[in-house]
Design a protein around this motif. Structure first.
Motif, PDB file in Angstrom:
ATOM      1  N   ARG A  51      -1.596  11.537 -14.200  1.00 54.88           N
ATOM      2  CA  ARG A  51      -2.270  10.522 -13.395  1.00 54.88           C
ATOM      3  C   ARG A  51      -2.183   9.138 -14.046  1.00 54.88           C
ATOM      4  N   THR A  52      -2.420   9.065 -15.362  1.00 57.32           N
ATOM      5  CA  THR A  52      -2.381   7.753 -16.034  1.00 57.32           C
ATOM      6  C   THR A  52      -0.959   7.184 -16.041  1.00 57.32           C
ATOM      7  N   THR A  53       0.028   8.058 -16.238  1.00 60.27           N
ATOM      8  CA  THR A  53       1.422   7.586 -16.191  1.00 60.27           C
ATOM      9  C   THR A  53       1.764   7.079 -14.795  1.00 60.27           C
ATOM     10  N   GLY A  54       1.294   7.807 -13.781  1.00 65.79           N
ATOM     11  CA  GLY A  54       1.543   7.389 -12.398  1.00 65.79           C
ATOM     12  C   GLY A  54       0.963   6.024 -12.102  1.00 65.79           C
ATOM     13  N   SER A  55      -0.287   5.804 -12.522  1.00 64.36           N
ATOM     14  CA  SER A  55      -0.917   4.508 -12.259  1.00 64.36           C
ATOM     15  C   SER A  55      -0.223   3.401 -13.050  1.00 64.36           C
ATOM     16  N   PHE A  56       0.141   3.695 -14.298  1.00 64.90           N
ATOM     17  CA  PHE A  56       0.806   2.698 -15.143  1.00 64.90           C
ATOM     18  C   PHE A  56       2.115   2.227 -14.514  1.00 64.90           C
ATOM     19  N   ILE A  57       2.952   3.171 -14.088  1.00 67.97           N
ATOM     20  CA  ILE A  57       4.252   2.807 -13.520  1.00 67.97           C
ATOM     21  C   ILE A  57       4.080   2.138 -12.156  1.00 67.97           C
ATOM     22  N   ALA A  58       3.146   2.640 -11.346  1.00 68.15           N
ATOM     23  CA  ALA A  58       2.927   2.042 -10.028  1.00 68.15           C
ATOM     24  C   ALA A  58       2.483   0.589 -10.148  1.00 68.15           C
ATOM     25  N   PHE A  59       1.590   0.299 -11.096  1.00 66.25           N
ATOM     26  CA  PHE A  59       1.155  -1.090 -11.298  1.00 66.25           C
ATOM     27  C   PHE A  59       2.302  -1.945 -11.855  1.00 66.25           C
ATOM     28  N   LEU A  60       3.164  -1.357 -12.682  1.00 65.85           N
ATOM     29  CA  LEU A  60       4.325  -2.113 -13.174  1.00 65.85           C
ATOM     30  C   LEU A  60       5.258  -2.484 -12.025  1.00 65.85           C
ATOM     31  N   VAL A  61       5.460  -1.566 -11.087  1.00 63.60           N
ATOM     32  CA  VAL A  61       6.278  -1.868  -9.905  1.00 63.60           C
ATOM     33  C   VAL A  61       5.658  -3.026  -9.123  1.00 63.60           C
ATOM     34  N   CYS A  62       4.332  -2.999  -8.985  1.00 64.62           N
ATOM     35  CA  CYS A  62       3.623  -4.080  -8.301  1.00 64.62           C
ATOM     36  C   CYS A  62       3.825  -5.407  -9.049  1.00 64.62           C
ATOM     37  N   ALA A  63       3.722  -5.375 -10.379  1.00 65.63           N
ATOM     38  CA  ALA A  63       3.919  -6.587 -11.177  1.00 65.63           C
ATOM     39  C   ALA A  63       5.326  -7.142 -10.992  1.00 65.63           C
ATOM     40  N   LEU A  64       6.305  -6.253 -10.839  1.00 63.17           N
ATOM     41  CA  LEU A  64       7.681  -6.690 -10.588  1.00 63.17           C
ATOM     42  C   LEU A  64       7.765  -7.464  -9.271  1.00 63.17           C
ATOM     43  N   PHE A  65       7.103  -6.971  -8.241  1.00 64.71           N
ATOM     44  CA  PHE A  65       7.076  -7.672  -6.945  1.00 64.71           C
ATOM     45  C   PHE A  65       6.447  -9.056  -7.103  1.00 64.71           C
TER      46      PHE A  65
ATOM     47  N   ILE B 267       0.832  -1.204   0.000  1.00 63.13           N
ATOM     48  CA  ILE B 267       0.000   0.000   0.000  1.00 63.13           C
ATOM     49  C   ILE B 267       0.862   1.248   0.000  1.00 63.13           C
ATOM     50  N   THR B 268       1.904   1.255   0.841  1.00 60.77           N
ATOM     51  CA  THR B 268       2.773   2.431   0.952  1.00 60.77           C
ATOM     52  C   THR B 268       3.577   2.656  -0.325  1.00 60.77           C
ATOM     53  N   ILE B 269       4.223   1.613  -0.832  1.00 60.33           N
ATOM     54  CA  ILE B 269       5.120   1.773  -1.983  1.00 60.33           C
ATOM     55  C   ILE B 269       4.352   2.147  -3.244  1.00 60.33           C
ATOM     56  N   PHE B 270       3.298   1.398  -3.565  1.00 59.76           N
ATOM     57  CA  PHE B 270       2.620   1.603  -4.848  1.00 59.76           C
ATOM     58  C   PHE B 270       1.841   2.916  -4.878  1.00 59.76           C
ATOM     59  N   THR B 271       1.187   3.254  -3.771  1.00 55.39           N
ATOM     60  CA  THR B 271       0.463   4.533  -3.754  1.00 55.39           C
ATOM     61  C   THR B 271       1.426   5.713  -3.753  1.00 55.39           C
ATOM     62  N   THR B 272       2.585   5.571  -3.111  1.00 53.23           N
ATOM     63  CA  THR B 272       3.582   6.654  -3.119  1.00 53.23           C
ATOM     64  C   THR B 272       4.123   6.878  -4.527  1.00 53.23           C
ATOM     65  N   VAL B 273       4.452   5.795  -5.225  1.00 56.95           N
ATOM     66  CA  VAL B 273       4.921   5.912  -6.616  1.00 56.95           C
ATOM     67  C   VAL B 273       3.861   6.615  -7.467  1.00 56.95           C
ATOM     68  N   TYR B 274       2.625   6.200  -7.300  1.00 56.05           N
ATOM     69  CA  TYR B 274       1.527   6.806  -8.073  1.00 56.05           C
ATOM     70  C   TYR B 274       1.399   8.299  -7.796  1.00 56.05           C
ATOM     71  N   LEU B 275       1.390   8.671  -6.528  1.00 53.18           N
ATOM     72  CA  LEU B 275       1.164  10.074  -6.158  1.00 53.18           C
ATOM     73  C   LEU B 275       2.313  10.964  -6.623  1.00 53.18           C
ATOM     74  N   VAL B 276       3.549  10.469  -6.515  1.00 56.05           N
ATOM     75  CA  VAL B 276       4.710  11.271  -6.936  1.00 56.05           C
ATOM     76  C   VAL B 276       4.678  11.515  -8.440  1.00 56.05           C
ATOM     77  N   ILE B 277       4.442  10.455  -9.227  1.00 49.90           N
ATOM     78  CA  ILE B 277       4.428  10.601 -10.690  1.00 49.90           C
ATOM     79  C   ILE B 277       3.189  11.377 -11.134  1.00 49.90           C
ATOM     80  N   ASP B 278       2.071  11.195 -10.448  1.00 50.78           N
ATOM     81  CA  ASP B 278       0.865  11.976 -10.743  1.00 50.78           C
ATOM     82  C   ASP B 278       1.142  13.464 -10.597  1.00 50.78           C
ATOM     83  N   GLU B 279       1.887  13.812  -9.547  1.00 52.41           N
ATOM     84  CA  GLU B 279       2.172  15.230  -9.287  1.00 52.41           C
ATOM     85  C   GLU B 279       3.115  15.827 -10.331  1.00 52.41           C
ATOM     86  N   HIS B 280       4.073  15.040 -10.831  1.00 54.42           N
ATOM     87  CA  HIS B 280       5.099  15.588 -11.719  1.00 54.42           C
ATOM     88  C   HIS B 280       4.881  15.271 -13.195  1.00 54.42           C
ATOM     89  N   VAL B 281       4.091  14.238 -13.512  1.00 52.20           N
ATOM     90  CA  VAL B 281       3.881  13.881 -14.919  1.00 52.20           C
ATOM     91  C   VAL B 281       2.383  13.881 -15.225  1.00 52.20           C
TER      92      VAL B 281
END
Length: 457
Positions: free
Chosen positions: A422-436, A406-420
């Motif tokens: 929302r869709t990019t943030g969710s895409f990368i956050a889910f990819l990180v989850c898939a890696l796990f 919960i902490t890692i994936f939502t943090t990745v999403y929120l950081v990328i959402d803020e700087h790039v």
């Protein structure tokens, strides 16, 4: 009651539902609870996370209690605590009682999970054990999948307090069902003193890292409080390890980790349970980006529960005809596929929603394949006198894994959402989850031995 019969299985499943279905439903009724207690968002968030926090902190210790003092006794204590916690949550609008009730619910779950797993391994054998563990997993994963919809319906049409009234009723039924179950505890050749200082060190270390994991994003990762808590965790964990190595009867027997079966399954279980973060991430993303209601986004996740129910018994049968590694590896890969489907947030909305439904079905099916073989591998290669502590470790790492996810994936999403975006943030956050999830497959493939499962007792 006939020990090892279906009645005992039902009692064990109903007992863990007091946590996975009832206590965890609090995650979905926060705004309604806030109306009753008229409390701040900060206190409400503490109340939501307090049960999981106390469960994770005290589960290993409770498993040790179950081995030492009796698994049925600790189960009864857990059920009694569940009733007390539920009463405190609904009895008034006094915030202190809400927080106390949620903490006691956490103690309850910490007692129930290792005790019930130990009872299954004590009173069931061979295929009957596999069936009982499958039913336990259905209660756990099925309760998790159903809790959001169940909580929404009850809270909307009857009142959120009735969730915990139902929990009290179910708990009283379970207490009646187990009144004749004979006690089961580890055989000890001598009387030993309880490892009090070991418990203190373990609780401090586990509590500090749990606070870092669950509150670090809100407090700030470079905040002095978080840095101090990390130092406390490292110091107390180091002291705990060396102190326990000198104890004749330690709180945690580190010899458990000399087994590749145990350490491989625990590692895979930890990594796979970070996927719970994908559920939280999906709800956040879809409600922000597509403006879905919590109820609608919860309905999209329902195939997760159906997937679990479809494949749990299949995973059990695969374990009986092949080595347990096969369904565990298959489960990790199917969860990976499901998470990858959830990552395709750049697709047109209707296509993405359809892909999400398929993704959550794969998500649940993968967990279903993994559940019974993983749990069985962890306990069947553990000596009988250490079942409680082994079960506690297995479930504790699942709880901590979920918090990490919960902490890692939502943090990745929120950081990328803020700087790039929302869709990019969710895409990368889910990819990180898939890696796990893929790392869970790697752990199962290379750490757990290839030989056919062989009981050691």
């Amino acid at each position: 009651m006939t020990v090892g019969g279906n009645k005992l299985i039902l009692a064990l499943v109903l007992s863990i539902l007091t946590y996975w279905l009832f206590a965890q439903s609090f995650l979905n009724i926060g705004p309604l609870v806030q109306q009753t207690y008229t409390t701040s968002d900060a206190l409400l968030n503490i109340a939501v996370s307090l049960t999981s926090l106390f469960t994770g902190v005290f589960m290993v210790a409770a498993g040790g209690f179950a081995d030492k003092f009796g698994r049925v006794k600790i189960m009864r204590i857990g059920l009694t605590l569940s009733i007390i916690g539920s009463i405190l949550v609904i009895i008034s609008d006094f915030t202190f009682l809400l927080l106390l009730g949620r903490a006691i619910q956490g103690f309850s779950a910490a007692c129930l999970m290792p005790a019930t797993i130990s009872l299954i391994n004590t009173y069931y054998h061979d295929k009957e054990r596999h069936k009982a563990l499958s039913m336990w997993s259905i209660g756990s994963y099925g309760g998790t999948g159903l809790s959001s919809v169940f909580a929404g319906l009850i809270a909307t049409y009857i009142g959120w307090q009735w969730i915990f009234i139902a929990s009290i009723i179910v708990t009283l039924i379970v207490l009646l069902m187990i009144k004749d179950v004979p006690e089961a505890k580890a055989t000890q050749s001598h009387t030993s003193k309880f490892d009090f200082w070991g418990l203190v060190l373990f609780v401090i270390s586990t509590l500090s890292i749990n606070i870092v994991i669950t509150q670090g994003g809100d407090i700030g990762w470079y905040n002095p409080t978080i840095i101090i808590l990390v130092l406390v965790f490292v110091i107390t964990l180091t002291l705990f390890y060396f102190y326990e190595k000198r104890k004749r009867e330690p709180l945690i027997d580190f010899s458990l980790f000399s087994s590749r079966y145990f350490i491989g399954t625990v590692t895979s279980n930890f990594l796979l349970n970070t996927s719970i973060g994908a559920l939280a991430l999906y709800n956040i993303f879809t409600q922000q980006h597509f403006h879905l209601t919590g109820f609608v986004s919860g309905l999209i996740t329902l195939p997760y529960m159906f997937g679990v129910l479809i494949t749990i018994r299949i995973g059990e049968r695969m374990m009986e005809t092949h080595e347990a590694k096969k369904p565990m590896k298959l489960g990790s890969l199917i969860v990976t596929l499901g998470i990858l489907l959830l990552s395709l947030s750049f697709l047109p909305t209707p296509i993405y929603i359809i892909g999400s439904l398929i993704g959550f079905l794969c998500f649940g099916m993968g967990l279903g394949f993994f559940a019974t073989p993983g749990l069985n591998t962890a306990v069947v290669h553990t000596p009988k006198e250490k079942l409680g502590i082994a079960s506690g470790i297995y479930k504790m790492v699942a709880t901590i894994g979920a918090a990490f996810g919960i902490t890692i994936f939502t943090t990745v999403y929120l950081v990328i959402d803020e700087h790039v975006s929302r869709t990019t943030g969710s895409f990368i956050a889910f990819l990180v989850c898939a890696l796990f999830m893929f790392l869970s497959f790697i752990s199962t493939r290379f750490i757990i031995p290839e030989a056919k499962e062989k009981e050691l007792f």
